[in-house]
Enzyme design. Sequence first.
Site, short mmCIF file in Angstrom:
data_model
loop_
_atom_site.label_atom_id
_atom_site.label_comp_id
_atom_site.label_asym_id
_atom_site.label_seq_id
_atom_site.Cartn_x
_atom_site.Cartn_y
_atom_site.Cartn_z
NE ARG A 1 -2.57 1.08 3.71
CZ ARG A 1 -3.18 0.87 4.66
NH1 ARG A 1 -4.70 0.66 4.70
NH2 ARG A 1 -2.70 0.63 5.93
CE LYS B 1 -2.29 4.50 7.07
NZ LYS B 1 -3.49 4.81 7.82
CD GLU C 1 -12.08 7.26 4.56
OE1 GLU C 1 -11.74 5.92 4.65
OE2 GLU C 1 -11.65 7.99 4.03
#
Length: 410
Positions: free
Chosen positions: A154, A256, A292
Site C-alpha cells: 500500500r 495514506k 468512512e
Amino acid sequence: MELLPRVGVAAPGPGRGGASPSPTRRHRAPSHPILKRSAAVCGAVAVCRGGAVARRSRWSTLVTAAYYTGTAELVDFNWETLGFQPVPTDFMYVMRCSEEGVFTKGELVPYGPIELNPAAGVLNYGQGLLEGLRAHRKEDGSVLLFRPDENALRMRVGADRLCMPAPSVEQFLEAIKLTILANKRWVPPTGKGSLYIRPLLIGSGAILGVAPAPEYTFVVFACPVGHYFKDGLSPISLLTEEEYQCAAPGGTGDIKTIGNYASAVYAKERAKERGHSDVLYLDPVHKKFVEELSSCNIFMVKDNIISTPLLTGTVLPGITRRSIIEYARSLGFQVEECLITIDELLDADEVFCTGTSVVLSSVGCIVYQGRRVEYGNQKFRTVSQQLYSALTAIQKGLVEDSMGWTVQLN
C-alpha cells in the site's frame, strides 16, 4: 554478523527505555554492543497456518531469530495505563534514498528527533505517507505481525501517486522487523496492549516550487499502545459530518498521505466537543452515501448481511477492512462492497468500524441532522463481537491462523 557502532543513548529513566539525545550529545554508551543481522544471515520466520509451519513466507529470510540489546526482557512500565499516545522507545530505523532514487543502507539509531531542512518537501507541500501496524506478544515470548506485506504494498501505491520513490517490499519488511526486535522489551505483555509500528515516507529534500522533492527518507518508529478510543471496547458515538470533507473524486482519499489526516482534524475535534468519539463522512458529491470515519472504515449489518462502502477512490482500502471481508466470507457470511446511503446505515441492525488503530469497534449511536439512532446498549452486538473475537485471536496467536496472515518473530 556485523557489529553496529556504539551509539550514544541516554540512561533509561523510570518507566522508559531511554531518552532523546541531548544537544550536548554527551551520552553513556550501551553496556553491551548492539548486534545487527543483515538479510544474508537472518534466521527463518514462520508464517503460521493451521498451527504448524505449512508454508514458508517469501519474507522469511529477512528476519533474524534473535536480536540482543543487552536490556531486560520487558521494560518496567505500568501497562494498565496504556492509551493511544506516543511513548518513547529505544530505537528507530532510518533509510535514505540515493540520488538515483534508490533506498539503501538503512540503520537503527536511537529514538529521537529527525533533522530536516526548512525547505523539505514534506514540510512545505505535504509530500509524505504513513502506515500503521501492530505487533503482539504471545505467551511464549515470541512476537506476531499481522499482514505486514499489505502495508508495504500500500505504501508503494501511495508513493507512486505522490511521485515518490519507495522502499521495496523486502526493505520495508526488514525495517519493520528490525525495529520491533530492537524494541522488543516494549512489546506489552499478552493481553495488555500491542506495539504500534509507524512507518513514514517523507520528502526530506529541499524544494521551493511545487515539485517532487530531490531526496526522501524512510523512517520506522514504534511505541506501546492500548485502545484507540478512550472508552476502550465500549460502543462509540459518531457525528455525521455534512459541512466538511477530507476526500474528493480524483484526490488522494485512497492513499495514506499525511494531508488526508490534517484535513480531518477540525471536524473530528468539533465532534468530540459535542460528546462523540469520531466523525462520519458522507460522499462529497451527493452527500448521502456513507464513506468512512476520520481514521477507519465502516461496516453495517442488516439481516445478517455485512456491507461496507465501495472503494471509489475516496475511501481508504484498509487492511483490517479487507481482512474482515475475507474472514467473514470464510465463515459463510454474505459480504457486499457497495454504495450505502446514510438512511440505510441508520436502519442497520449493527454498525462497526475497522482499522489498524481501532481494530474493530462497535458503534453505539449515530447522529445525523439532529436525529440520534441507537444500536443497542450491549458492549458488542452479535456479528461484530464474533468478528472482533476471531480477528484478535488470530492477531494475538491465540488460535490457529487458518488464513496465513501472521508472521512470527521468534
